[in-house]
Every structure is written in C-alpha cells, then in structure tokens.
Enzyme design. Structure first.
Site, PDB file in Angstrom:
ATOM      1  N   ARG A 100       0.810  -1.186  -0.010  1.00 38.30           N
ATOM      2  CA  ARG A 100       0.131   0.004  -0.006  1.00 38.30           C
ATOM      3  C   ARG A 100       1.020   1.103   0.056  1.00 38.30           C
ATOM      4  O   ARG A 100       1.645   1.301   0.819  1.00 38.30           O
ATOM      5  CB  ARG A 100      -0.832   0.104   1.384  1.00 38.30           C
ATOM      6  CG  ARG A 100      -1.601   1.295   1.546  1.00 38.30           C
ATOM      7  CD  ARG A 100      -2.602   1.328   2.582  1.00 38.30           C
ATOM      8  NE  ARG A 100      -3.766   0.816   1.924  1.00 38.30           N
ATOM      9  CZ  ARG A 100      -4.918   0.695   2.346  1.00 38.30           C
ATOM     10  NH1 ARG A 100      -5.122   1.466   3.560  1.00 38.30           N
ATOM     11  NH2 ARG A 100      -6.108   0.207   1.749  1.00 38.30           N
ATOM     12  N   GLN A 129     -10.135  -3.808  -3.302  1.00 40.33           N
ATOM     13  CA  GLN A 129     -11.641  -3.412  -2.725  1.00 40.33           C
ATOM     14  C   GLN A 129     -12.536  -3.634  -3.791  1.00 40.33           C
ATOM     15  O   GLN A 129     -13.509  -4.095  -3.613  1.00 40.33           O
ATOM     16  CB  GLN A 129     -11.497  -1.884  -2.544  1.00 40.33           C
ATOM     17  CG  GLN A 129     -12.624  -1.160  -2.115  1.00 40.33           C
ATOM     18  CD  GLN A 129     -12.993  -1.721  -0.751  1.00 40.33           C
ATOM     19  OE1 GLN A 129     -12.290  -1.690   0.346  1.00 40.33           O
ATOM     20  NE2 GLN A 129     -14.252  -2.095  -0.502  1.00 40.33           N
ATOM     21  N   HIS A 175      -7.294   0.937  -6.465  1.00 39.05           N
ATOM     22  CA  HIS A 175      -7.553  -0.024  -5.075  1.00 39.05           C
ATOM     23  C   HIS A 175      -8.514  -1.216  -5.572  1.00 39.05           C
ATOM     24  O   HIS A 175      -9.634  -1.462  -5.381  1.00 39.05           O
ATOM     25  CB  HIS A 175      -8.329   0.768  -4.154  1.00 39.05           C
ATOM     26  CG  HIS A 175      -8.363   0.089  -2.871  1.00 39.05           C
ATOM     27  ND1 HIS A 175      -7.516  -0.864  -2.565  1.00 39.05           N
ATOM     28  CD2 HIS A 175      -9.129   0.417  -1.824  1.00 39.05           C
ATOM     29  CE1 HIS A 175      -7.811  -1.212  -1.289  1.00 39.05           C
ATOM     30  NE2 HIS A 175      -8.677  -0.499  -0.869  1.00 39.05           N
TER      31      HIS A 175
END
Ligand code: CP
Ligand code: NVA
Length: 300
Positions: A102, A132, A129
């Site tokens: 990240r 997600q 992302h």
C-alpha cells in the site's frame, strides 16, 4: 508470473474466476472446512499508509490459508530512509513468496513487480484500489445475483476508488455513472477507455447520475495523502453526498456501498449509512474472501 496491480490487466473471465474462487473459499470458511493451501508460504505486506481492513484481512486470510503474513511498516523499513524500491523488491523476493504493498505512486507498485521475482499485490495506491473492487463486485453479485447489466453510480472524488470501479464495472459489463465536481474527474486515460465501451458516463449532476442506479457508491472527499487539501475539497464536494434525495433518484431496492472508512455528514449521511450498514459490512467482510482468492491464484 502474474501480479495483481490493477483490474485493467485482467480479462473479464479472469475477474469472474477470482470471484468464483472467493465465493467458494467463503462458503468453505462458513462451513468450517479448512483450506491450508498456502502452508509454508509467506506474504510480505508493506504499508506506507494507514489501514484497518486491508491489513487485518490479508493477515487473517493468509493465516486461514495456512501461511504467514509479515507486516512491514514503511516507517520501519529502510525504504522509508531512501532505499530504492527496486532494491527492496530484489531483497524481499529472496525471503517471501509474495508482496502486498500500500503506497502512494502506482509506479512504485509497478517497479516492485518489475524488479522483484515474486507476485506483487496492489493494496491501494493513489491511482487504484483493485482488491477493494474485487470485494465490491463479489458483494454486488451476492446481493443482486448478477453483475452484467446493472448500473453503479459513484458520487464524489475521481480518486483511486473511482478509477478501480470504472475498470471493474466495465470489465464485467456493468454501467457506471460517476458524478464529481469539475477538476476532480477520474484518471483521463481510464475515462477514455471506459467511454469507448459505452458503459461509462462522467458528469457533475449527482441526481442525474443516480437515476435508476442499482448500487450507490461513495468514498471520502480527501484521500490519504490529500489531508492538506481537506478544507478546499470540503467546499468543492459539499453537494456530492449520498443522502435521502440521492437514494430517491436510484432504484427503490438500490444497495449502498462504501469502501470505508466513512465520514458521516460529508460524503454520506448517517441515516443512509446506517440503513445500508448490512450491505457495507458484508462488503468489508468480503475483502477477506476476495483477497484469499487473489493469494491462492498468485501464490499457490
Ligand atoms: N477500504 C480499505 O482499504 O480500508 P483500509 O484503509 O482500512 O485498509
Ligand atoms: N480513497 C481512499 C480509500 C481508502 C480505502 C483513500 O485513498 O484514502
């Protein structure tokens, strides 16, 4: 070797295969069926930004798969003192079987993959992302029974979430409308790519974007790394909120998703959030199952 850097790197079939595996792993876990298919494997997890869901779900997921996850804070690694990402990549590759990172720049994740010799997973950058959105698609399919043909409306900043939702929705044949203030649009290249498919619309009118939506999605106005712009953004985004009026424009059975953390009273009202908490926390749970699928596909 496959990495998981952004959803546009994957075909529709590959994305559906991740979702099918995630569903299977979730069902097994609920039935108490152990699946230690990554026994003896180690995942290095580099965090240069905060995290609750990503850190915990990767670490727990790896443990459920019989492997080990190593939390590596950007502050403690030599990376934080200027050791180049390409050296970090080559060193970590000698110890671990996969790396989750990240960070800020997407280029760092791409470089980690280029210079390392183990699979790399993008756990969020300023650009994307993808983990997600895999969990989001899993949640939508669970609740709606399908993906293609549905309409998702994203309200707010054209950030990493907007970018990855565009990529994910277009890949699985979902319509996506993004409502954001002028100057805060998603990545221009990705928008052009999405428009070509005929599935993406980007505009400024929230109610128009929400019309007939099956899913309403929002995210914070200021992302990690944008804290200094928070005040200016709060002004620009004040009309970009998922509230009762926006819900009324969507389909009556529309679901509400939020990657979390949420700022109630900003991008979403407390009443809309709480009315849809069941969807939102299913979504958070599915991070675990979706990422287990990613790890199994990449590390096994
Ligand atoms: N949605 C998400 O990635 O949450 P964390 O920042 O807590 O990992
Ligand atoms: N856009 C948010 C997502 C957090 C999961 C951020 O980058 O901070």
């Amino acid at each position: 070797m496959k990495h998981f850097l952004k959803l546009t790197d994957y075909s529709t079939e590959e994305i559906i295969a991740f979702l099918d595996l995630a569903d299977r792993l979730k069902a097994e876990q609920k039935q108490g069926v152990a699946h230690p298919v990554l026994a003896g494997k180690t995942l290095g997890m580099i965090f240069q930004k905060s995290s609750t869901r990503t850190r915990v779900s990767f670490e727990v997921g790896m443990s459920q798969l019989g492997g080990h996850a190593l939390f590596l804070s950007g502050r403690d690694l030599q990376l934080g003192r200027g050791e180049p990402i390409k050296d970090t990549a080559r060193v970590l590759s000698r110890y671990v079987d996969g790396i989750m990172i990240r960070t800020f720049a997407q280029q760092d994740v791409e470089d980690l993959a280029k210079y390392g010799s183990v699979p790399v997973i993008n756990g969020l950058t300023d650009y994307a992302h993808p983990c997600q959105v895999l969990a989001d698609l899993m949640t939508i399919r669970e609740h709606k029974g399908k993906l293609a043909g549905l309409k998702l409306c994203f309200v707010g900043a054209g950030n990493n979430m907007a970018n990855s939702l565009i990529a994910g929705c277009v890949k699985v044949g979902m319509n996506i409308s993004v409502a954001c203030p002028k100057g805060y649009e998603p990545d221009a290249k990705l928008v052009a790519w999405g428009m070509e498919s005929g599935l993406l619309i980007v505009g400024q009118d929230v109610l128009e974007a929400a019309g007939d939506a099956d899913i309403l999605y929002t995210d914070v106005w200021a992302s990690m790394g944008e804290e200094a712009e928070a005040e200016e953004r709060a002004k620009a985004f004040q009309n970009y909120q998922v509230n009762g009026a926006v819900m009324a424009a969507a389909k009556p059975d529309a679901m509400v998703l939020h990657c979390l953390p949420a700022h109630r009273g900003e991008e979403i009202t407390d009443d809309v959030f709480e009315a849809h908490a069941a969807d939102i926390f299913d979504e958070a749970e599915n991070r675990l199952h979706a990422q287990k699928a990613i790890m199994v596909k990449l590390l096994k």
